[in-house]
Motif scaffolding. Structure first.
Motif, PDB file in Angstrom:
ATOM      1  N   PHE A  68      -8.668  -7.021  -4.464  1.00  0.00           N
ATOM      2  CA  PHE A  68      -9.137  -6.084  -3.444  1.00  0.00           C
ATOM      3  C   PHE A  68      -9.569  -4.782  -4.110  1.00  0.00           C
ATOM      4  O   PHE A  68      -8.925  -4.306  -5.054  1.00  0.00           O
ATOM      5  CB  PHE A  68      -8.032  -5.781  -2.430  1.00  0.00           C
ATOM      6  CG  PHE A  68      -7.864  -6.842  -1.383  1.00  0.00           C
ATOM      7  CD1 PHE A  68      -8.539  -6.758  -0.179  1.00  0.00           C
ATOM      8  CD2 PHE A  68      -7.036  -7.931  -1.612  1.00  0.00           C
ATOM      9  CE1 PHE A  68      -8.393  -7.735   0.792  1.00  0.00           C
ATOM     10  CE2 PHE A  68      -6.880  -8.915  -0.651  1.00  0.00           C
ATOM     11  CZ  PHE A  68      -7.560  -8.818   0.556  1.00  0.00           C
ATOM     12  N   THR A  69     -10.642  -4.216  -3.599  1.00  0.00           N
ATOM     13  CA  THR A  69     -11.113  -2.907  -4.048  1.00  0.00           C
ATOM     14  C   THR A  69     -11.271  -2.020  -2.823  1.00  0.00           C
ATOM     15  O   THR A  69     -12.114  -2.284  -1.961  1.00  0.00           O
ATOM     16  CB  THR A  69     -12.461  -3.019  -4.784  1.00  0.00           C
ATOM     17  OG1 THR A  69     -12.333  -3.923  -5.884  1.00  0.00           O
ATOM     18  CG2 THR A  69     -12.897  -1.655  -5.302  1.00  0.00           C
ATOM     19  N   ALA A 100      -4.753   3.542 -13.854  1.00  0.00           N
ATOM     20  CA  ALA A 100      -5.685   2.544 -13.323  1.00  0.00           C
ATOM     21  C   ALA A 100      -6.503   3.163 -12.192  1.00  0.00           C
ATOM     22  O   ALA A 100      -6.162   4.221 -11.654  1.00  0.00           O
ATOM     23  CB  ALA A 100      -4.921   1.330 -12.805  1.00  0.00           C
ATOM     24  N   THR A 101      -7.587   2.507 -11.827  1.00  0.00           N
ATOM     25  CA  THR A 101      -8.397   2.972 -10.700  1.00  0.00           C
ATOM     26  C   THR A 101      -7.619   2.779  -9.407  1.00  0.00           C
ATOM     27  O   THR A 101      -7.171   1.667  -9.116  1.00  0.00           O
ATOM     28  CB  THR A 101      -9.714   2.180 -10.626  1.00  0.00           C
ATOM     29  OG1 THR A 101     -10.428   2.334 -11.857  1.00  0.00           O
ATOM     30  CG2 THR A 101     -10.576   2.679  -9.474  1.00  0.00           C
ATOM     31  N   LEU A 113       4.865  -5.918  -0.485  1.00  0.00           N
ATOM     32  CA  LEU A 113       5.013  -4.474  -0.657  1.00  0.00           C
ATOM     33  C   LEU A 113       6.348  -4.098  -1.282  1.00  0.00           C
ATOM     34  O   LEU A 113       6.530  -2.998  -1.764  1.00  0.00           O
ATOM     35  CB  LEU A 113       4.873  -3.760   0.692  1.00  0.00           C
ATOM     36  CG  LEU A 113       3.453  -3.538   1.184  1.00  0.00           C
ATOM     37  CD1 LEU A 113       3.470  -2.855   2.539  1.00  0.00           C
ATOM     38  CD2 LEU A 113       2.656  -2.703   0.205  1.00  0.00           C
ATOM     39  N   LYS A 114       7.261  -4.995  -1.253  1.00  0.00           N
ATOM     40  CA  LYS A 114       8.609  -4.694  -1.726  1.00  0.00           C
ATOM     41  C   LYS A 114       8.797  -5.048  -3.192  1.00  0.00           C
ATOM     42  O   LYS A 114       9.671  -4.526  -3.872  1.00  0.00           O
ATOM     43  CB  LYS A 114       9.603  -5.457  -0.840  1.00  0.00           C
ATOM     44  CG  LYS A 114      11.026  -5.539  -1.355  1.00  0.00           C
ATOM     45  CD  LYS A 114      11.299  -6.868  -2.001  1.00  0.00           C
ATOM     46  CE  LYS A 114      12.688  -6.900  -2.594  1.00  0.00           C
ATOM     47  NZ  LYS A 114      12.945  -8.121  -3.337  1.00  0.00           N
ATOM     48  N   LYS A 115       7.963  -5.912  -3.710  1.00  0.00           N
ATOM     49  CA  LYS A 115       8.189  -6.454  -5.049  1.00  0.00           C
ATOM     50  C   LYS A 115       8.302  -5.377  -6.115  1.00  0.00           C
ATOM     51  O   LYS A 115       7.522  -4.445  -6.157  1.00  0.00           O
ATOM     52  CB  LYS A 115       7.053  -7.410  -5.428  1.00  0.00           C
ATOM     53  CG  LYS A 115       7.157  -8.770  -4.757  1.00  0.00           C
ATOM     54  CD  LYS A 115       6.106  -9.699  -5.308  1.00  0.00           C
ATOM     55  CE  LYS A 115       6.287 -11.106  -4.764  1.00  0.00           C
ATOM     56  NZ  LYS A 115       5.300 -12.031  -5.318  1.00  0.00           N
ATOM     57  N   ASN A 126      -4.291   4.170  -2.387  1.00  0.00           N
ATOM     58  CA  ASN A 126      -4.016   5.024  -3.544  1.00  0.00           C
ATOM     59  C   ASN A 126      -3.138   4.330  -4.581  1.00  0.00           C
ATOM     60  O   ASN A 126      -2.696   4.950  -5.552  1.00  0.00           O
ATOM     61  CB  ASN A 126      -3.339   6.322  -3.092  1.00  0.00           C
ATOM     62  CG  ASN A 126      -4.244   7.160  -2.210  1.00  0.00           C
ATOM     63  OD1 ASN A 126      -5.431   7.304  -2.486  1.00  0.00           O
ATOM     64  ND2 ASN A 126      -3.696   7.706  -1.127  1.00  0.00           N
ATOM     65  N   TYR A 127      -2.888   3.047  -4.365  1.00  0.00           N
ATOM     66  CA  TYR A 127      -2.020   2.288  -5.264  1.00  0.00           C
ATOM     67  C   TYR A 127      -2.707   2.040  -6.613  1.00  0.00           C
ATOM     68  O   TYR A 127      -3.911   1.794  -6.676  1.00  0.00           O
ATOM     69  CB  TYR A 127      -1.659   0.952  -4.612  1.00  0.00           C
ATOM     70  CG  TYR A 127      -0.956  -0.022  -5.529  1.00  0.00           C
ATOM     71  CD1 TYR A 127       0.389   0.119  -5.825  1.00  0.00           C
ATOM     72  CD2 TYR A 127      -1.656  -1.085  -6.096  1.00  0.00           C
ATOM     73  CE1 TYR A 127       1.035  -0.780  -6.663  1.00  0.00           C
ATOM     74  CE2 TYR A 127      -1.021  -1.990  -6.939  1.00  0.00           C
ATOM     75  CZ  TYR A 127       0.321  -1.830  -7.218  1.00  0.00           C
ATOM     76  OH  TYR A 127       0.952  -2.716  -8.051  1.00  0.00           O
TER      77      TYR A 127
END
Length: 457
Positions: free
Chosen positions: A329-330, A264-265, A91-93, A257-258
């Motif tokens: 992942f979707t 992008a979707t 999550l930090k990258k 929501n990322y």
């Protein structure tokens, strides 16, 4: 649909911050987190905290620098801790976003908690989010009964009691710190944490947790995005089993929501197997089969089955040059019908049935007032009777009204409602009575003659 800035490849199998080409010939860094705030020129607006965080990263500060300010300035200490995070945190990258980095820290700590501890910890986070100015928190399990989905309310009190007892022995462990990722630090996160048993006959209902957070933990929690959804998420987490499932729920909640690239979707992202193992503390010995069987499939079946969860997810193993490299992942948001929309649909269906029934009665020369028709409609709706059923009932009702051999019906509405309730049973009984199966002409055979004929042949 191909988007202008869609990359030609993804991050799996790539070095961190390795740039890739887009379909239009541009070059992008897929590991870079895009800023939500930009100026008139489209450049990212960096907050004061993010600027300070960048400076700490640039200086490659040490754990010693963090210790120096721990007792004096909680926020400065937090920024130093965030700067010390190793790049192993998924999550930090790619960015200096405060929320991203605090989420990574909190989620990694939560992986060490049991289910009971996670429930209490989420309740604490949710309460802190609701009352950020408080210094002392009184957390009553009874306040969470409406959010809990345990079958027995008493079980929630048991969870809070056990979870608090375990958390009292916990400290927050931050690992993989420093340039080489080999440092760690253990810090206390509360000054006071105790479970106060209730008194009297309503022992459970008057129980509460008294909690005084450390300055450092309060700053850490309130900078996180996770804290804001912790309260309501109990509706979901109290229905989940297993630390991997709960951790994956929080991870996906944070990523729903990322966007991997602008336009992008939302909710579609990739994560390497290495990052997956680190994020969820999965043993290094686990292969892709183990991860599927012990982590992903149980989580998928459990999370997707929870009605209160506002998303579902799926995953797909990704390979690079024939070798398993990560997962795609979707995460899809559920399409809920709002209460007002549901009411509107219900009212429309009720109106249609009313008009149809009114037409049936009029065609049968049966006179009912609108209020009487509405009463009949309510009975039909309560018993889930459709228009086709009602048409048959009206025909039967008409025949009964026209039958002069029987007493006249005084309460026509009541009689019709009774027919709606008993209509199926009556029709089944009539079919049984009128069944022609036993009404055939019995053939007469002389079995002795038939037997002699068969023997002669």
């Amino acid at each position: 649909m191909i988007r202008d800035n869609q990359p030609l490849t993804d991050t799996l199998g790539q070095f961190e911050h390795q740039t890739v080409h887009t379909v239009t010939g541009g070059v992008v860094d897929l590991d870079e987190i895009q800023s939500d705030v930009v100026d008139s020129n489209g450049l990212a607006v960096i907050s004061e905290d993010e600027a300070q965080l960048k400076e700490y990263i640039k200086k490659a500060i040490s754990i010693d620098s963090l210790v120096e300010t721990f007792n004096d300035n909680a926020h400065t200490t937090l920024l130093k801790l965030l700067a010390l995070q190793d790049n192993k945190h998924p999550l930090k990258k790619g960015g200096v976003g405060i929320a991203y980095r605090t989420d990574a820290l909190i989620m990694h700590c939560k992986m060490e908690f049991t289910a009971d501890e996670n429930i209490v910890f989420d309740a604490i986070l949710g309460t802190m989010s609701s009352f950020p100015e408080n210094k002392v928190y009184k957390i009553e399990p009874s306040s969470f009964l409406g959010h809990s989905r345990y079958a027995d309310d008493k079980y929630l009190y048991s969870v809070f009691r056990k979870g608090t007892k375990k958390l009292k022995e916990r400290h927050l462990v931050f690992e993989d710190l420093g340039p080489d990722g080999e440092d760690e630090i253990v810090v206390p996160w509360f000054n006071i944490l105790r479970y106060h048993n209730g008194k009297g006959n309503s022992k459970d209902s008057s129980a509460y947790i008294e909690f005084v957070p450390s300055d450092f933990f309060k700053d850490l929690a309130l900078c996180s995005q996770l804290v804001h959804g912790a309260y309501g998420a109990l509706e979901v987490t109290t229905q989940l089993q297993g630390k991997y499932t709960i951790a994956l729920y929080w991870f996906l909640e944070n990523k729903k929501n990322y966007k991997e690239f602008p336009n992008a979707t939302p909710g579609v992202f990739r994560i390497s197997i290495e990052d997956m193992k680190h994020q969820f503390s999965i043993p290094e010995s686990y292969n892709v089969g183990d991860i599927k069987r012990r982590v992903l499939e149980p989580a998928k079946n459990s999370i997707n089955a929870v009605e209160e969860c506002d998303f579902t997810f799926d995953y797909e193993l990704q390979r690079v040059n024939g070798v398993s490299a990560g997962y795609l992942f979707t995460v899809k948001a559920k399409q809920y019908i709002t209460t007002s929309e549901s009411k509107l649909i219900e009212e429309k269906a009720n109106e249609e049935l009313f008009q149809q029934l009114k037409l049936f009665l009029k065609a049968s020369y049966i006179e009912f007032e609108d209020d009487e028709i509405k009463r009949v409609c309510k009975q039909a709706e309560r018993l889930n009777r459709d228009a086709m059923f009602m048409m048959q009932i009206v025909l039967q009702f008409k025949r009964r009204l026209d039958d002069t051999t029987k007493e006249p019906i005084e309460d026509k509405v009541g009689y019709l409602c009774k027919m709606i309730e008993q209509g199926t049973r009556s029709s089944q009984r009539n079919r049984a009575i009128n069944n022609p199966f036993n009404s055939f002409q019995q053939n007469e055979y002389n079995l002795d003659v038939i037997e002699d004929e068969l023997i002669d042949n």
